[in-house]
Scaffold this motif. Sequence first.
Motif, PDB file in Angstrom:
ATOM      1  N   VAL A 338       5.273 -76.571 -17.303  1.00  0.00           N
ATOM      2  CA  VAL A 338       4.897 -77.929 -17.582  1.00  0.00           C
ATOM      3  C   VAL A 338       6.008 -78.853 -16.911  1.00  0.00           C
ATOM      4  O   VAL A 338       7.033 -78.609 -17.138  1.00  0.00           O
ATOM      5  CB  VAL A 338       5.028 -78.250 -19.188  1.00  0.00           C
ATOM      6  N   THR A 340       6.633 -81.966 -16.804  1.00  0.00           N
ATOM      7  CA  THR A 340       7.247 -83.019 -17.458  1.00  0.00           C
ATOM      8  C   THR A 340       8.441 -82.480 -18.352  1.00  0.00           C
ATOM      9  O   THR A 340       9.137 -83.313 -18.940  1.00  0.00           O
ATOM     10  CB  THR A 340       6.439 -84.054 -18.183  1.00  0.00           C
ATOM     11  N   LEU A 341       8.816 -81.211 -18.253  1.00  0.00           N
ATOM     12  CA  LEU A 341       9.976 -80.759 -19.276  1.00  0.00           C
ATOM     13  C   LEU A 341      10.999 -81.271 -18.534  1.00  0.00           C
ATOM     14  O   LEU A 341      11.094 -81.223 -17.224  1.00  0.00           O
ATOM     15  CB  LEU A 341      10.009 -79.293 -19.371  1.00  0.00           C
ATOM     16  N   VAL A 414       9.467 -77.809 -28.832  1.00  0.00           N
ATOM     17  CA  VAL A 414       9.009 -77.886 -27.412  1.00  0.00           C
ATOM     18  C   VAL A 414       8.878 -79.088 -26.876  1.00  0.00           C
ATOM     19  O   VAL A 414       9.260 -79.352 -25.817  1.00  0.00           O
ATOM     20  CB  VAL A 414       7.463 -77.066 -27.413  1.00  0.00           C
ATOM     21  N   CYS A 415       8.243 -79.966 -27.353  1.00  0.00           N
ATOM     22  CA  CYS A 415       8.153 -81.358 -26.926  1.00  0.00           C
ATOM     23  C   CYS A 415       9.380 -82.256 -26.744  1.00  0.00           C
ATOM     24  O   CYS A 415       9.479 -83.400 -26.204  1.00  0.00           O
ATOM     25  CB  CYS A 415       7.053 -82.221 -27.631  1.00  0.00           C
ATOM     26  N   CYS A 418      10.365 -82.567 -23.291  1.00  0.00           N
ATOM     27  CA  CYS A 418       9.449 -83.322 -22.637  1.00  0.00           C
ATOM     28  C   CYS A 418       9.490 -84.621 -22.137  1.00  0.00           C
ATOM     29  O   CYS A 418       9.737 -85.585 -23.258  1.00  0.00           O
ATOM     30  CB  CYS A 418       8.021 -82.903 -23.151  1.00  0.00           C
ATOM     31  N   ARG A 420       7.080 -86.763 -21.687  1.00  0.00           N
ATOM     32  CA  ARG A 420       5.703 -87.214 -22.402  1.00  0.00           C
ATOM     33  C   ARG A 420       5.944 -87.717 -23.848  1.00  0.00           C
ATOM     34  O   ARG A 420       6.682 -87.032 -24.578  1.00  0.00           O
ATOM     35  CB  ARG A 420       4.476 -86.235 -21.943  1.00  0.00           C
ATOM     36  N   ARG A 422       3.837 -88.333 -27.197  1.00  0.00           N
ATOM     37  CA  ARG A 422       2.599 -87.511 -27.810  1.00  0.00           C
ATOM     38  C   ARG A 422       1.596 -88.350 -28.497  1.00  0.00           C
ATOM     39  O   ARG A 422       1.739 -88.948 -29.696  1.00  0.00           O
ATOM     40  CB  ARG A 422       3.260 -86.295 -28.858  1.00  0.00           C
ATOM     41  N   TRP A 424      -1.162 -87.778 -28.769  1.00  0.00           N
ATOM     42  CA  TRP A 424      -2.270 -87.103 -29.659  1.00  0.00           C
ATOM     43  C   TRP A 424      -1.659 -86.828 -30.956  1.00  0.00           C
ATOM     44  O   TRP A 424      -2.449 -86.452 -31.894  1.00  0.00           O
ATOM     45  CB  TRP A 424      -2.484 -85.703 -28.976  1.00  0.00           C
ATOM     46  N   CYS A 443       1.101 -88.188 -23.119  1.00  0.00           N
ATOM     47  CA  CYS A 443       0.555 -86.935 -23.411  1.00  0.00           C
ATOM     48  C   CYS A 443      -0.576 -87.315 -24.012  1.00  0.00           C
ATOM     49  O   CYS A 443      -0.457 -87.608 -25.469  1.00  0.00           O
ATOM     50  CB  CYS A 443       1.651 -86.161 -24.258  1.00  0.00           C
ATOM     51  N   ALA A 446      -2.262 -82.091 -26.456  1.00  0.00           N
ATOM     52  CA  ALA A 446      -1.086 -80.746 -26.473  1.00  0.00           C
ATOM     53  C   ALA A 446      -1.525 -79.861 -25.419  1.00  0.00           C
ATOM     54  O   ALA A 446      -2.684 -79.620 -25.034  1.00  0.00           O
ATOM     55  CB  ALA A 446      -1.476 -80.168 -28.011  1.00  0.00           C
ATOM     56  N   CYS A 447      -0.552 -79.546 -24.750  1.00  0.00           N
ATOM     57  CA  CYS A 447      -0.760 -78.716 -23.440  1.00  0.00           C
ATOM     58  C   CYS A 447      -0.852 -77.151 -24.021  1.00  0.00           C
ATOM     59  O   CYS A 447      -0.526 -76.900 -25.121  1.00  0.00           O
ATOM     60  CB  CYS A 447       0.450 -79.073 -22.790  1.00  0.00           C
ATOM     61  N   LEU A 450       2.250 -75.627 -25.576  1.00  0.00           N
ATOM     62  CA  LEU A 450       2.419 -76.067 -27.239  1.00  0.00           C
ATOM     63  C   LEU A 450       1.324 -75.103 -28.081  1.00  0.00           C
ATOM     64  O   LEU A 450       1.809 -74.673 -28.957  1.00  0.00           O
ATOM     65  CB  LEU A 450       2.102 -77.559 -27.573  1.00  0.00           C
TER      66      LEU A 450
HETATM   67 FE1  SF4 Z   1       5.129 -81.937 -23.195  1.00  0.00          FE
HETATM   68 FE2  SF4 Z   1       2.464 -82.799 -24.344  1.00  0.00          FE
HETATM   69 FE3  SF4 Z   1       3.137 -80.293 -23.806  1.00  0.00          FE
HETATM   70 FE4  SF4 Z   1       4.571 -81.486 -25.656  1.00  0.00          FE
HETATM   71  S1  SF4 Z   1       2.187 -81.209 -25.745  1.00  0.00           S
HETATM   72  S2  SF4 Z   1       5.360 -80.175 -24.134  1.00  0.00           S
HETATM   73  S3  SF4 Z   1       4.630 -83.624 -24.957  1.00  0.00           S
HETATM   74  S4  SF4 Z   1       2.881 -81.995 -22.437  1.00  0.00           S
END
Ligand code: SF4
Length: 467
Positions: A338, A340-341, A414-415, A418, A420, A422, A424, A443, A446-447, A450
Amino acid sequence: MRSLVLIGHGSHLNGESAAAVYRYAELIRGRGLFDEVVEGYWKEEPSLRQVLKTTASTDVTVIPMFISEGYFTETVIPRELGLGHQGPVPPEGIARVLGGRTVRYTLPYGVHPSMRDVIVERAREALPDLDAADTALVVLGHGTTRNENSNRVIYENAQALRGSGLFAEVHALFLDEDPKVGTWPEKITAPRVVVVPFFASEGWHTLETIPEDMGLTGDVTEFPDTPHGPQTVYYAKPVGTHPAVADVILHLAEEARGASERGGDEDRAWHAAWQALVSLARRGGRLGEVLISAQSGVYEVRHALDEGRPGSDLTTVVTPEGLRDLTRRDEGGNHRPVHTLRNLPRGWRAVLSEDDLVRGVHFLYPAVVEETYAHHCRTLRATPWPTTARRQTGIYSRVQRATPEQVEHVASEVCANCLRTRLWAGETLAQTFFSGVPGAIPCAEACTLLVAEVREEVSGKRGAGGH
Ligand code: SF4
């Protein structure tokens, strides 16, 4: 104008998993038959959910880079691309109009009839003087697994090559189903045997289990005493890594294109998003963790924390691929599935032309420009977690059992790291980097990282605080 998309599996852990798809994308780019060649992945970025948005044209051909048909090519990829199709893909492929793009989805490259030529090429590399008078061919497959239905293509290739007259005998053998590869001395009577693994890449099976099951000690192994007398086995490289696979991919793409000579137009949303990015770059500005500046007709991209460091202190790359390769791992050498981490490594700079800037930023932050611009224009639609969870199948269907608290608990870890925001999960994002807030990136869904972590949580396998 035409875009080609190559779909690979990718990995959350192994940075080398995507390498074969990159290599084929580069080979096909070099042929110049498509205006662009884009890669997309199940477990890396751009993800299957994002990849179509990242194509510049409205005429898109999608090729699954898999050696056989199965769960990924028939279920996961069509579902995640939104093709509205599940199950076997017909020989002519599937065509849909999605979001203004005409998308043609093909069978995987491994089942294309021209893979037979690749098998013969691999056999000739291993045994240059192969002779129909004394040489047997083994087309070696894995055998059907939960995810792949690979035996049919092995039998079809063996059957076709039997009729080619190139070999004294042709056998289909398997690692994990009958007839097993270890039975070769009973079945093959020819004194010379060339074995071609019908595998996508070199790995544990081709390097260890096949040689072990066959009793091979190297590329050429003499067996002085078999039921059929002395025999010599020549062990070829797997078909999936042969450069001629690029021709197979192009055959597939040409067939999928059919009578559509003209191709499509430039996608308007894609064009507007990248125009906005180039305008930002011309002014100089930040996007996520990087700083972009314009200098005498070229652009420099570097980690924002390296601002002010002399260029001579930094590793300089001058191609989008160079930028991609420098930023695929964090400073500890760990794979970054990912992008954008917040673990972009420091210590580099990329000096790029305007065209290369677009591809470089695409590699650095896949789908970020398209999605953030859509959010900026209020056209990005978020997919709430329950919708993502309901869509999952196979081992990931378990995430449907996750409670909102479990999802939030996993996301909070996790996020948290990041860039991004969320959408979502109902979070809001009033500004973006297009309006001057560098880390403001939406975001929409969910990637897969996640989703995989939520599955671990539901399975009770996730360590406290670990991921
Ligand atoms: Fe980043 Fe979205 Fe994945 Fe969370 S779900 S780690 S915010 S890309």
